[in-house]
Design a protein around this motif. Structure first.
Motif, PDB file in Angstrom:
ATOM      1  N   LEU A   1      40.963 113.173  46.584  1.00 39.44           N
ATOM      2  CA  LEU A   1      40.404 113.523  48.033  1.00 39.44           C
ATOM      3  C   LEU A   1      40.883 111.975  48.429  1.00 39.44           C
ATOM      4  O   LEU A   1      41.280 111.896  50.064  1.00 39.44           O
ATOM      5  CB  LEU A   1      39.243 112.684  48.240  1.00 39.44           C
ATOM      6  N   LEU A   2      41.861 111.069  48.330  1.00 38.98           N
ATOM      7  CA  LEU A   2      43.119 110.403  48.572  1.00 38.98           C
ATOM      8  C   LEU A   2      44.451 110.846  49.710  1.00 38.98           C
ATOM      9  O   LEU A   2      45.333 110.079  50.028  1.00 38.98           O
ATOM     10  CB  LEU A   2      42.639 108.924  48.504  1.00 38.98           C
ATOM     11  N   GLY A   3      44.831 111.867  48.804  1.00 38.35           N
ATOM     12  CA  GLY A   3      46.269 112.449  48.985  1.00 38.35           C
ATOM     13  C   GLY A   3      46.309 112.548  50.311  1.00 38.35           C
ATOM     14  O   GLY A   3      45.428 112.179  51.679  1.00 38.35           O
ATOM     15  N   ASN A   4      47.997 112.939  50.750  1.00 36.83           N
ATOM     16  CA  ASN A   4      48.149 113.478  52.390  1.00 36.83           C
ATOM     17  C   ASN A   4      46.996 114.376  52.927  1.00 36.83           C
ATOM     18  O   ASN A   4      46.647 115.276  52.071  1.00 36.83           O
ATOM     19  CB  ASN A   4      49.632 113.666  51.790  1.00 36.83           C
ATOM     20  N   PRO A   5      46.680 113.470  54.335  1.00 37.06           N
ATOM     21  CA  PRO A   5      45.654 115.391  54.887  1.00 37.06           C
ATOM     22  C   PRO A   5      46.228 117.126  55.292  1.00 37.06           C
ATOM     23  O   PRO A   5      45.619 117.427  55.185  1.00 37.06           O
ATOM     24  CB  PRO A   5      45.070 113.969  56.268  1.00 37.06           C
ATOM     25  N   TYR A   6      47.618 116.511  55.393  1.00 41.06           N
ATOM     26  CA  TYR A   6      47.781 117.749  55.623  1.00 41.06           C
ATOM     27  C   TYR A   6      47.875 118.516  53.594  1.00 41.06           C
ATOM     28  O   TYR A   6      47.651 119.592  54.441  1.00 41.06           O
ATOM     29  CB  TYR A   6      49.187 117.424  55.973  1.00 41.06           C
ATOM     30  N   GLN A   7      48.081 118.193  52.759  1.00 41.69           N
ATOM     31  CA  GLN A   7      48.082 118.684  52.084  1.00 41.69           C
ATOM     32  C   GLN A   7      45.790 119.195  52.153  1.00 41.69           C
ATOM     33  O   GLN A   7      46.086 119.929  50.872  1.00 41.69           O
ATOM     34  CB  GLN A   7      47.968 117.932  50.861  1.00 41.69           C
ATOM     35  N   LEU A   8      45.758 118.005  51.878  1.00 42.52           N
ATOM     36  CA  LEU A   8      43.984 118.366  51.878  1.00 42.52           C
ATOM     37  C   LEU A   8      43.678 119.383  52.960  1.00 42.52           C
ATOM     38  O   LEU A   8      42.956 120.153  52.111  1.00 42.52           O
ATOM     39  CB  LEU A   8      42.958 117.437  51.912  1.00 42.52           C
ATOM     40  N   ALA A   9      43.888 118.932  53.932  1.00 40.27           N
ATOM     41  CA  ALA A   9      43.305 120.255  54.710  1.00 40.27           C
ATOM     42  C   ALA A   9      44.097 121.425  54.089  1.00 40.27           C
ATOM     43  O   ALA A   9      42.922 122.932  53.700  1.00 40.27           O
ATOM     44  CB  ALA A   9      44.551 120.571  56.051  1.00 40.27           C
TER      45      ALA A   9
END
Length: 122
Positions: A49-57
């Motif tokens: 959940l703390l990863g890259n926002p683009y990857q999370l999206a």
């Protein structure tokens, strides 16, 4: 669960019988090991959940588009927090009732031997 065995030896039948037996007879007994593995998995889900926002999206989009999929890290994190050692023990006996086998044998083996291996696996 997938089991892949490559190569062939004369002791293959004994090996597979023992291997399958060990898997089917497994009963979890080590509570500290369970707690350690659970803690590692909780950390892995939390860190996802703390990863890259683009990857999370992207992961959220792909997961939501997959039919029947609920594999978002926050879903897994919520689910794993409620799992106890007793749940794992009861599931260990439950999954054996639902198991089936599909066997693919290829190579230099006659039909009788292939049928024998298949029957031993079942």
């Amino acid at each position: 669960m997938n089991i892949k065995v490559s190569g062939f030896r004369d002791s293959f039948m004994n090996f597979m019988d023992q291997y399958i037996s060990k898997i089917l007879e497994f009963v979890p007994k080590d509570i500290p090991l369970f707690e350690t593995l659970k803690e590692k998995q909780v950390k892995a889900y939390s860190n996802a959940l703390l990863g890259n926002p683009y990857q999370l999206a992207y992961d959220s989009l792909v997961t939501s588009l997959r039919e029947g999929s609920g594999n978002l890290p926050e879903t897994k994190l919520a689910a794993i927090s409620g799992i106890t050692f007793e749940d794992v023990k009861s599931y260990a006996s439950y999954w054996r009732q639902k198991i089936y086998s599909e066997v693919l044998i290829s190579g230099n083996m006659d039909e009788g031997m292939a049928v024998g291996i298949t029957k031993n696996v079942e």
